[in-house]
Motif scaffolding. Structure first.
Motif, short mmCIF file in Angstrom:
data_model
loop_
_atom_site.label_atom_id
_atom_site.label_comp_id
_atom_site.label_asym_id
_atom_site.label_seq_id
_atom_site.Cartn_x
_atom_site.Cartn_y
_atom_site.Cartn_z
N PRO A 10 -22.87 11.45 143.81
CA PRO A 10 -21.96 11.69 145.01
C PRO A 10 -22.47 12.86 145.88
O PRO A 10 -22.29 12.91 146.85
CB PRO A 10 -20.52 12.41 144.09
N ASP A 11 -23.49 13.52 145.31
CA ASP A 11 -24.20 14.49 146.15
C ASP A 11 -24.77 13.91 147.51
O ASP A 11 -25.02 14.47 148.38
CB ASP A 11 -25.07 15.47 145.63
N LEU A 12 -25.21 12.77 147.33
CA LEU A 12 -25.71 11.73 148.33
C LEU A 12 -25.08 11.06 149.18
O LEU A 12 -25.38 10.37 150.24
CB LEU A 12 -26.81 10.99 147.64
N VAL A 13 -23.59 11.24 148.75
CA VAL A 13 -22.78 10.42 149.74
C VAL A 13 -21.86 11.43 150.50
O VAL A 13 -21.65 12.37 150.16
CB VAL A 13 -21.96 9.50 148.91
N HIS A 14 -21.25 10.83 151.59
CA HIS A 14 -20.33 11.65 152.47
C HIS A 14 -19.09 12.01 151.67
O HIS A 14 -18.65 11.25 150.98
CB HIS A 14 -19.87 10.59 153.75
N PRO A 15 -18.59 13.29 151.72
CA PRO A 15 -17.63 13.57 150.66
C PRO A 15 -16.37 13.01 151.06
O PRO A 15 -15.56 12.96 150.06
CB PRO A 15 -17.55 15.26 151.00
N GLU A 16 -16.06 12.48 152.17
CA GLU A 16 -14.86 11.84 152.58
C GLU A 16 -14.98 10.40 152.77
O GLU A 16 -14.05 9.72 153.43
CB GLU A 16 -14.24 12.36 153.88
N LEU A 17 -16.13 9.84 152.20
CA LEU A 17 -16.23 8.38 152.17
C LEU A 17 -15.18 7.69 151.53
O LEU A 17 -14.79 7.66 150.30
CB LEU A 17 -17.73 8.03 151.72
N GLU A 18 -14.50 6.80 152.48
CA GLU A 18 -13.44 5.55 151.51
C GLU A 18 -14.02 4.04 151.82
O GLU A 18 -14.25 3.81 153.06
CB GLU A 18 -12.00 5.81 152.33
N ILE A 19 -14.32 3.55 150.61
CA ILE A 19 -14.86 2.15 150.75
C ILE A 19 -13.63 1.16 150.88
O ILE A 19 -12.77 1.04 150.10
CB ILE A 19 -15.78 1.73 149.60
N PRO A 20 -13.74 0.49 151.71
CA PRO A 20 -12.53 -0.37 151.93
C PRO A 20 -12.40 -1.62 150.50
O PRO A 20 -13.53 -1.95 150.18
CB PRO A 20 -13.00 -1.39 153.18
N PHE A 21 -11.35 -1.97 150.14
CA PHE A 21 -11.20 -2.68 149.06
C PHE A 21 -11.64 -4.11 149.14
O PHE A 21 -12.59 -4.71 148.64
CB PHE A 21 -9.89 -2.58 148.52
N ASN A 22 -10.96 -4.68 150.09
CA ASN A 22 -11.17 -6.13 150.25
C ASN A 22 -11.17 -6.64 151.76
O ASN A 22 -10.02 -7.09 152.12
CB ASN A 22 -10.48 -7.08 149.47
N PRO A 23 -11.97 -6.35 152.61
CA PRO A 23 -11.87 -6.47 154.04
C PRO A 23 -11.79 -8.33 154.34
O PRO A 23 -11.84 -8.68 155.45
CB PRO A 23 -13.10 -6.03 154.60
N PHE A 24 -12.30 -9.11 153.38
CA PHE A 24 -12.35 -10.71 153.52
C PHE A 24 -11.45 -11.16 152.39
O PHE A 24 -11.91 -11.92 151.57
CB PHE A 24 -13.79 -10.91 153.62
N PRO A 25 -10.24 -10.95 152.72
CA PRO A 25 -9.20 -11.66 151.70
C PRO A 25 -9.45 -13.25 151.90
O PRO A 25 -9.47 -13.77 152.68
CB PRO A 25 -7.79 -11.16 152.03
N ARG A 26 -8.83 -13.85 150.75
CA ARG A 26 -8.85 -15.13 150.61
C ARG A 26 -10.36 -15.86 151.18
O ARG A 26 -9.97 -16.78 151.94
CB ARG A 26 -7.56 -15.54 151.39
N LYS A 27 -11.31 -15.72 150.73
CA LYS A 27 -12.44 -15.83 151.36
C LYS A 27 -12.95 -17.42 150.80
O LYS A 27 -13.35 -18.19 151.75
CB LYS A 27 -13.76 -15.09 150.70
N ASN A 28 -12.00 -17.79 149.66
CA ASN A 28 -12.29 -19.26 149.32
C ASN A 28 -11.29 -20.13 149.93
O ASN A 28 -11.68 -21.65 149.73
CB ASN A 28 -12.21 -19.46 147.80
#
Length: 590
Positions: free
Chosen positions: A137-155
């Motif tokens: 975590p020391d290498l990552v922005h402290p307030e970084l939030e990764i989006p969960f599923n930006p491409f829903p229902r891909k299939n």
């Protein structure tokens, strides 16, 4: 001295040795410590971030399949291409915030790709970012939030998997078996020729001019003894001082390199024919089929004569398997045994990392590369297989056959045979959820059959509501109590309720349970024997149509009683007479 008290404190878990970013070269070694492949992150223009992502790549993809590692590394170029367009000030992973990730998602939306392709690129970038956030975590922005599923229902928008019709599949399998029979006959001819010559004396003779190379067995013994079963290159045979020109011209007289090599090992075209025949029955994914192991066969522990075929699938967490009988020359265990025999000579010539693969082959034109058949070559030879046999679609156009289409086609046809039961098809496909199976079998002809089935059920429901299904008084059809079993033999009193779980005064509902009922009366005549043999055939066929555990619990004891206690009571003359009759078709065992 007071008794020492027990210490219930839990020792803290040791911290994993993650290491520090620095190296831009990721080396992957095999089980023997030999270098398998290398990934050079110095090709990316941000060395600090490249070193951090190389650390995540090394740990996350160390145990992945080689194809997955290569695909992930090639995908990373899109991330660095985005950064070059978005913000040149982002030099390390710590500079990437949530807004940067959202901008990358928008950038993916501008690419001329399908939603599934965008999701694949995003998931690989997300894996690296999530690994760093979790482990460093020391290498990552402290307030970084990764989006969960930006491409829903891909299939949902994915293109429908191509599948062959039943007639098209039969034509493909007929062509494959034709190639297999020809190749196996040629290989058996080579084994017979080697068996009738003195191989030790031939190998010990250094002068080829003293050998009768016009004898095919002698020439094969020379190639097998001196070159390990792989014919040498033409240039090596004609090289001055090699003393192999006799062998070269003898091979020409015997039909050329292909005819000789086909008597010693499986050629690439032969391997593709076997892959088509095996893939159509196992429903294995194309890459999993290509990388099937040589130890994929094992005897079934519970069912005698049954063989388990196992293989590994890249994305699956468990081993894939199906069971087959050895009752036909085209059954999967028999085909795999033939492939093992035809590739045995190639194992010693194959690189160590490929020696446990089943579909080994040798290239006889140009290089003498020996190893597992490459994916590009299997695709190319599959197209050539279609052209060589002139395979056409039902509409008369050239057939578009791929190894990947065999899985979708086989599951669709099996889904139809199983009465469009998605749960049974899911078991055959080794899928974790029926949703995945539905994407394979959701086709116009399947939807049409399902609509007809739903219509019939709705019609019956309407009739039941209206009361149309009630029979008029005095016309009720009573069941034939003399044939209350699938086998058709007589029950002394089917209303006695003596079988397990039955009630006196009600018709026995123990389907196929009459083999163990004390009320069973089995006349020793041909009609009953025909029904018994048909029941045995239905039970045997039911093995492949359901989960092995279900068949073992419900039907294996009945089949054992039928074969061990009942059928031996009929005389040999009656058994021989009935064997020439056609057996009635019973409903499938479920």
């Amino acid at each position: 001295m007071p008794r020492r008290q027990k210490d219930y404190r839990v020792e803290p878990s040791p911290k994993p040795l993650i290491g520090n970013p620095g190296a831009l070269l990721v080396n992957v070694v095999d089980a023997d410590g030999q270098l398998e492949c290398a990934f050079d992150f110095s090709i990316f223009d941000r060395p600090t971030m490249a070193a951090e992502w190389a650390l995540a790549f090394r740990h996350h993809y160390a145990a992945k399949q080689p194809a997955n590692r290569g695909s992930a590394f090639r995908t990373l170029k899109f991330w660095f291409a985005f950064l070059a367009e978005y913000d040149s000030a982002i030099l390390a992973t710590r500079d990437v915030d949530s807004g940067s990730l959202n901008a990358f998602i928008v950038w993916l939306g501008t690419r001329p790709w399908s939603k599934g392709s965008r999701y694949t690129v995003w998931s690989i970038i997300k894996q690296h970012m999530a690994w760093l956030k979790r482990n460093r975590p020391d290498l990552v922005h402290p307030e970084l939030e990764i989006p969960f599923n930006p491409f829903p229902r891909k299939n949902a928008e994915a293109r429908q998997r191509e599948a062959l019709s039943r007639d098209e599949m039969e034509r493909v399998l007929t062509a494959a078996h034709r190639d297999i029979e020809t190749a196996w006959a040629l290989f058996e001819e080579g084994r017979a020729a080697l068996a009738r010559v003195d191989r030790k004396a031939i190998v010990s003779e250094p002068d080829l001019a003293k050998l009768d190379l016009d004898d095919i067995g002698v020439m094969l013994a020379v190639i097998d003894g001196r070159f390990g079963g792989v014919p040498p290159k033409v240039g090596n045979m004609l090289r001055k001082g090699a003393g192999l020109w006799h062998l070269h011209f003898a091979m020409i007289r015997h039909g050329g390199m292909g005819e000789i090599a086909g008597r010693l090992f499986a050629l690439p075209d032969t391997i593709v024919a076997y892959m088509v025949a095996i893939g159509a029955q196992t429903f294995a994914n194309a890459e999993a089929l290509r990388l099937m192991q040589r130890d994929c066969l094992s005897e079934h522990l519970l069912l005698e004569g049954r063989v388990l075929v196992s293989w590994r699938k890249g994305r699956a967490g468990r081993e894939q398997r199906r069971s087959f009988l050895r009752d036909k020359s085209s059954s999967v265990p028999v085909l795999i045994d033939q492939v093992l025999a035809m590739t045995e000579r190639l194992v010693s010539h194959t690189p160590r990392r490929d020696q446990n693969y089943l579909f080994l082959t040798g290239i006889i034109h140009g290089s003498r590369r020996v190893g597992v058949i490459p994916g590009y070559l299997a695709t190319k030879l599959t197209r050539r297989f279609v052209e060589r046999h002139g395979l056409l679609r039902d509409d008369g156009k050239p057939l578009k056959l791929t190894l990947a289409a065999l899985r979708a086609s086989g599951l669709t046809l099996a889904h139809e045979r199983l009465g469009h039961d998605i749960l049974k098809t899911q078991v055959l496909a080794n899928h974790a959820t029926p949703d995945t199976t539905q994407r394979y079998v959701d086709r116009p002809r399947v939807r049409k059959a399902q609509a007809l089935a739903i219509g019939r059920l709705q019609a019956r429901f309407v009739e039941m509501v209206r009361g149309d299904v009630e029979s008029p008084p005095g016309t009720e059809v009573l069941p034939d109590l003399r044939h209350a079993t699938a086998a058709g033999f007589i029950c002394s009193d089917p209303l006695a309720g003596v079988a397990e779980g039955q009630r006196k005064g009600e018709l026995c509902t123990a389907w196929l349970g009459c083999f163990t009922c004390p009320n069973a009366v089995i006349p020793l005549n041909e009609d009953v024997l025909v029904r018994l043999l048909a029941t045995r055939a239905a039970l045997t066929d039911g093995r492949a149509a359901m989960a092995p555990e279900r068949w073992r619990l419900l039907y294996a004891p009945k089949l054992e009683i039928l074969e061990r206690d009942i059928l031996p009571r009929f005389c040999e003359a009656m058994l021989e007479a009935v064997s020439r009759m056609s057996l009635p078709q019973l409903p499938p065992v479920e």
